[in-house]
Design a protein around this motif. Structure first.
Motif, PDB file in Angstrom:
ATOM      1  N   PRO A   1       0.834  -1.208   0.000  1.00  8.09           N
ATOM      2  CA  PRO A   1       0.000   0.000   0.000  1.00  8.09           C
ATOM      3  C   PRO A   1       0.865   1.254   0.000  1.00  8.09           C
ATOM      4  O   PRO A   1       1.919   1.297   0.634  1.00  8.09           O
ATOM      5  CB  PRO A   1      -0.797  -0.127   1.304  1.00  8.09           C
ATOM      6  N   GLY A   2       0.402   2.259  -0.741  1.00  8.54           N
ATOM      7  CA  GLY A   2       1.117   3.524  -0.758  1.00  8.54           C
ATOM      8  C   GLY A   2       0.680   4.404   0.394  1.00  8.54           C
ATOM      9  O   GLY A   2       0.203   3.934   1.423  1.00  8.54           O
ATOM     10  N   ALA A   3       0.836   5.711   0.203  1.00 10.95           N
ATOM     11  CA  ALA A   3       0.490   6.654   1.263  1.00 10.95           C
ATOM     12  C   ALA A   3      -1.012   6.731   1.480  1.00 10.95           C
ATOM     13  O   ALA A   3      -1.472   7.167   2.525  1.00 10.95           O
ATOM     14  CB  ALA A   3       1.047   8.032   0.923  1.00 10.95           C
ATOM     15  N   VAL A   4      -1.791   6.320   0.492  1.00 16.11           N
ATOM     16  CA  VAL A   4      -3.247   6.400   0.574  1.00 16.11           C
ATOM     17  C   VAL A   4      -3.785   5.109   1.183  1.00 16.11           C
ATOM     18  O   VAL A   4      -3.413   4.010   0.777  1.00 16.11           O
ATOM     19  CB  VAL A   4      -3.852   6.630  -0.816  1.00 16.11           C
ATOM     20  N   ALA A   5      -4.682   5.238   2.149  1.00 20.77           N
ATOM     21  CA  ALA A   5      -5.243   4.058   2.807  1.00 20.77           C
ATOM     22  C   ALA A   5      -6.115   3.264   1.842  1.00 20.77           C
ATOM     23  O   ALA A   5      -6.850   3.826   1.031  1.00 20.77           O
ATOM     24  CB  ALA A   5      -6.054   4.478   4.018  1.00 20.77           C
ATOM     25  N   ARG A   6      -6.010   1.930   1.914  1.00 19.27           N
ATOM     26  CA  ARG A   6      -6.832   1.039   1.118  1.00 19.27           C
ATOM     27  C   ARG A   6      -7.935   0.446   1.991  1.00 19.27           C
ATOM     28  O   ARG A   6      -7.680   0.082   3.143  1.00 19.27           O
ATOM     29  CB  ARG A   6      -5.989  -0.115   0.569  1.00 19.27           C
ATOM     30  N   VAL A   7      -9.130   0.341   1.443  1.00 17.20           N
ATOM     31  CA  VAL A   7     -10.213  -0.315   2.184  1.00 17.20           C
ATOM     32  C   VAL A   7     -10.119  -1.824   2.060  1.00 17.20           C
ATOM     33  O   VAL A   7     -10.730  -2.570   2.823  1.00 17.20           O
ATOM     34  CB  VAL A   7     -11.586   0.183   1.702  1.00 17.20           C
ATOM     35  N   ALA A   8      -9.394  -2.281   1.043  1.00 16.03           N
ATOM     36  CA  ALA A   8      -9.078  -3.691   0.826  1.00 16.03           C
ATOM     37  C   ALA A   8      -7.803  -3.683  -0.009  1.00 16.03           C
ATOM     38  O   ALA A   8      -7.443  -2.644  -0.585  1.00 16.03           O
ATOM     39  CB  ALA A   8     -10.218  -4.405   0.099  1.00 16.03           C
ATOM     40  N   PRO A   9      -7.090  -4.790  -0.099  1.00 14.90           N
ATOM     41  CA  PRO A   9      -5.867  -4.794  -0.911  1.00 14.90           C
ATOM     42  C   PRO A   9      -6.137  -4.320  -2.332  1.00 14.90           C
ATOM     43  O   PRO A   9      -6.959  -4.881  -3.059  1.00 14.90           O
ATOM     44  CB  PRO A   9      -5.441  -6.268  -0.872  1.00 14.90           C
ATOM     45  N   GLY A  10      -5.455  -3.238  -2.708  1.00 14.87           N
ATOM     46  CA  GLY A  10      -5.600  -2.707  -4.054  1.00 14.87           C
ATOM     47  C   GLY A  10      -6.865  -1.932  -4.315  1.00 14.87           C
ATOM     48  O   GLY A  10      -7.193  -1.659  -5.478  1.00 14.87           O
ATOM     49  N   VAL A  11      -7.589  -1.520  -3.275  1.00 15.20           N
ATOM     50  CA  VAL A  11      -8.864  -0.807  -3.462  1.00 15.20           C
ATOM     51  C   VAL A  11      -8.854   0.476  -2.631  1.00 15.20           C
ATOM     52  O   VAL A  11      -8.642   0.436  -1.410  1.00 15.20           O
ATOM     53  CB  VAL A  11     -10.071  -1.673  -3.057  1.00 15.20           C
ATOM     54  N   VAL A  12      -9.089   1.599  -3.288  1.00 17.83           N
ATOM     55  CA  VAL A  12      -9.171   2.905  -2.628  1.00 17.83           C
ATOM     56  C   VAL A  12     -10.574   3.458  -2.815  1.00 17.83           C
ATOM     57  O   VAL A  12     -11.124   3.412  -3.922  1.00 17.83           O
ATOM     58  CB  VAL A  12      -8.130   3.899  -3.213  1.00 17.83           C
ATOM     59  N   VAL A  13     -11.147   3.979  -1.739  1.00 19.81           N
ATOM     60  CA  VAL A  13     -12.455   4.631  -1.805  1.00 19.81           C
ATOM     61  C   VAL A  13     -12.319   6.035  -1.235  1.00 19.81           C
ATOM     62  O   VAL A  13     -11.792   6.209  -0.128  1.00 19.81           O
ATOM     63  CB  VAL A  13     -13.528   3.852  -1.019  1.00 19.81           C
ATOM     64  N   VAL A  14     -12.770   7.013  -1.990  1.00 19.17           N
ATOM     65  CA  VAL A  14     -12.762   8.409  -1.544  1.00 19.17           C
ATOM     66  C   VAL A  14     -14.186   8.939  -1.652  1.00 19.17           C
ATOM     67  O   VAL A  14     -14.838   8.762  -2.696  1.00 19.17           O
ATOM     68  CB  VAL A  14     -11.804   9.275  -2.390  1.00 19.17           C
TER      69      VAL A  14
END
Length: 701
Positions: A510-523
């Motif tokens: 994971p990068g600096a942005v939090a993931r809600v699941a591996p490889g998944v970002v929700v904003v």
């Protein structure tokens, strides 16, 4: 003696009477302080009177000179530094009056606070407006030749009431909550109309479009950029500066000597304060902002300590008002509602009172300086509507206070060195509803994460669930896959399961942005949630999502809080809902049109967003109910915006009747062209782009 001479004498007599009254009351206050403070002493009866005179000289003559050097201290401490400096000045005065003793700086600051409060109370009791006196002094200086009338076309004030929707304005005008605007409409001096926001009905997209003529690739108040693994946030100064850098061509509405007060972007203004995109640029190394003074326009405000006392007093009253309003909601069992405790009452006062007063003071300075175009954003209503609701009593109280300030600015404009046209508008409206997390027991981020395989865990933002929450869970379980679109999606996923082996890109760190699941970002941004699958570059198509997360889309389209989902397919963009689908390339509808209740422009606005460079893989819009005029925002708000559905999509525009009818306005870029046309019609010349700015913008894009 002419009537004008008699009026001048009458005003002069009132001013002298006021000065004498303040002098006497300050002397009395000093005597009482002598009795009540151990570290402050005046041994003789005449000392309070003389000390009051010297303090008046300090405020009227010496303090303005000190402020020219110390203004940044006053601004960056929200005026509290002024009391420290005035306290030091008071100690200096004590040495000039024999027998007066001020033991320390703390005591001196108490004396300054009390004396300033006396001046503020006297002005309020006598209904004397300090700004009006300042306007008249400025006008006299202009008549004496210390200034001169500004040549050229009339100036324009663009006064934005953040979040105030068109329907709410109409009702507020009818019910007396906007008396200044109601008077203009009744007199026929102004015309009220509406304008339709972009899909992203929020301040970032609207203001950038209005001021710079472009809001391309602005997907929300926050959005994720996959190529940079970065969440852009309009309220972050560095991100706001980057957004403006991408969209400015040097010819914004405020270029050529204009001013921006209290907003997100400068509009290429020469003068800017409390403006998010200008915060990291106010350095000598920033050529585009060279010479800009962030504190200009506040001089008149901080020149009189009574202004600050009034503002602090009003802010404390607003804090108390918020605490009482929140308690009243709890006792009455009002729903929907959100938690309003902690630091929020003070944050609310910061926008509804402190920032408002600073912005008004800056606008007054801009008008007296004759600046051609001034834009200002009044944030208070939007802030309160988020927490209390769009037309509840404390939100309407904020509307009334903003209307009062607009009335003051209208009076101030009569004394400016040039004529001003006042345009009042909003950047979007607000739709009310029960927050998604509170209504359904989990946030949209947790829901997407769970459907994408994340381990179940308590949602930190969710309150205690209602006692009967099991009924909702049972209903969801029994309804799973009940919608026709969900059944079709599940059937497609089943066929994929029986075909070649499913493949997922290998998981990365994971990068600096939090993931809600591996490889998944929700904003989330109000009524919109954006999902990105970071293990795939570019847009991820429906077929890939079905293969890797077969439960995701069926569960989303069937969810009672989801209105529709935008997804890219091999054939082009498609909008899915529980009961229908719509292809955006040819507008073919299967089942019930998912955009039927989102307005006539919904398809075009979504199509435009689908073409943005950083459009996420899925864009989820909350479900809107026309019957109850509500929707559940993905953020913990009562009144919210950022998507399609209800009042959030309709801002208002109130403009002078002498300006051309704008016709239907769809999108903030169209609103920019309307205002630009008005400026051109009034005689304002549009700035030309320099070669450097052309090459810079080409490089940014």
């Amino acid at each position: 003696m002419t009537g004008e001479d008699r009026g001048r004498l009458l005003r002069g007599g009132r001013l002298i009477a006021r000065l004498i009254l303040v002098w006497v009351l300050v002397a009395v206050a000093l005597h009482l302080l002598d009795l009540g403070l151990e570290d402050f002493a005046m041994s003789a009866w005449w000392q309070p009177t003389v000390f009051a005179v010297l303090y008046g000289v300090l405020i009227a003559v010496v303090w303005p000179l000190i402020l020219r050097v110390a203004l940044p201290v006053a601004v960056f401490t929200l005026g509290l530094g002024s009391f420290v400096l005035l306290g030091a000045g008071l100690i200096a005065i004590s040495f000039a009056v024999p027998g007066v003793m001020i033991a320390n700086l703390r005591t001196a600051m108490v004396v300054v606070l009390v004396v300033s409060a006396v001046g503020a109370v006297v002005s309020s009791m006598l209904a004397l407006d300090e700004d009006e006196l300042f306007f008249r002094r400025a006008a006299r200086r202009l008549r004496r030749g210390e200034g001169r009338d500004v040549e050229g076309p009339p100036g324009v004030l663009l006064l934005q009431i953040d979040g105030l929707g068109h329907d709410t304005v109409r009702r507020a005008v009818r019910d007396g909550d906007l008396p200044t605007l109601a008077r203009w409409l009744a007199e026929g001096s102004h015309v009220l109309t509406d304008w339709h926001c972009d899909w992203s009905s929020q301040t970032g997209a609207s203001v950038c479009g209005l001021l710079h003529g472009s809001n391309d690739d602005i997907l929300g108040f926050r959005w994720y950029e996959k190529d940079r693994d970065h969440v852009m946030a309009c309220a972050n100064p560095a991100d706001a500066a980057e957004i403006e850098r991408r969209h400015s061509d040097g010819r914004g509405l405020l270029a050529g000597g204009g001013a921006a007060r209290g907003g997100l972007f400068t509009g290429d203004a020469t003068h800017a304060s409390l403006t998010m995109s200008a915060v990291p640029l106010l350095t000598p190394a920033s050529p585009r902002r060279a010479g800009n003074r962030s504190a200009e326009g506040y001089y008149a405000y901080f020149a009189n300590p009574a202004n600050l006392v009034r503002t602090i007093g009003a802010a404390l009253v607003d804090v108390l008002r918020e605490i009482v309003a929140a308690a009243r909601q709890r006792r009455a069992g009002v729903h929907p509602r959100v938690r309003r405790g902690g630091f929020y009452p003070f944050a609310r006062a910061g926008t509804t009172v402190i920032a408002r007063d600073l912005v008004v003071s800056a606008i007054i300075g801009d008008m007296l300086a004759g600046r051609p175009v001034v834009y200002a954003d009044f944030l208070g209503y939007d802030e309160v509507a988020h927490h209390t609701g769009i037309e509840r009593f404390d939100a309407l109280a904020v509307i009334r206070s903003i209307d009062q300030q607009i009335g003051r600015l209208h009076r101030a404009a009569q004394l400016a060195p040039r004529r001003y046209e006042l345009v009042v508008l909003s950047d979007h409206g607000v739709t009310q509803g029960w927050a998604f997390t509170d209504r359904f027991g989990e946030s949209i981020e947790t829901l997407v994460g769970r459907l994408c395989g994340a381990p179940s865990k308590p949602d930190g933002r969710t309150k205690a669930k209602p006692v009967n929450n099991w009924q909702f869970g049972a209903a969801m379980a029994s309804a799973s896959g009940a919608g026709p679109i969900a059944r079709a999606l599940r059937a497609r996923a089943a066929r994929l399961e029986s075909g070649p082996e499913r493949h997922r890109a290998p998981g990365g760190e994971p990068g600096a942005v939090a993931r809600v699941a591996p490889g998944v970002v929700v904003v989330v941004s109000g009524h919109v949630a954006m999902v990105s699958f970071t293990e795939h570059p570019g847009r991820v198509e429906l077929e890939t999502i079905e293969r890797e997360f077969p439960d995701l889309l069926p569960a989303l389209v069937d969810h009672p809080g989801v209105g529709f989902v935008l997804v890219r397919t091999a054939r082009g963009p498609m909008v899915l809902s529980r009961d229908g689908a719509r292809r955006l390339d040819d507008d073919t509808v299967s089942g019930v049109d998912p955009l039927a209740c989102y307005g006539p422009h919904a398809a075009d606005l979504i199509r435009r967003t689908d073409g943005f460079a950083h459009c996420p893989d899925l864009v989820i819009n909350s479900r809107y109910s026309p019957a109850t005029d509500d929707a559940s925002p993905f953020e913990p708000h009562v009144g919210s915006h950022g998507g399609l559905g209800g009042g959030q999509s309709r801002g208002f525009l109130l403009y002078p009747a002498g300006l051309p009818d704008p016709g239907e306005i769809v999108g903030a870029e169209a609103l920019h062209h309307v205002v630009r046309g008005w400026l051109t019609g009034l005689g304002h010349l549009e700035p030309e782009r320099t070669d450097r700015e052309v090459s810079e913008q080409a490089g940014h894009r």
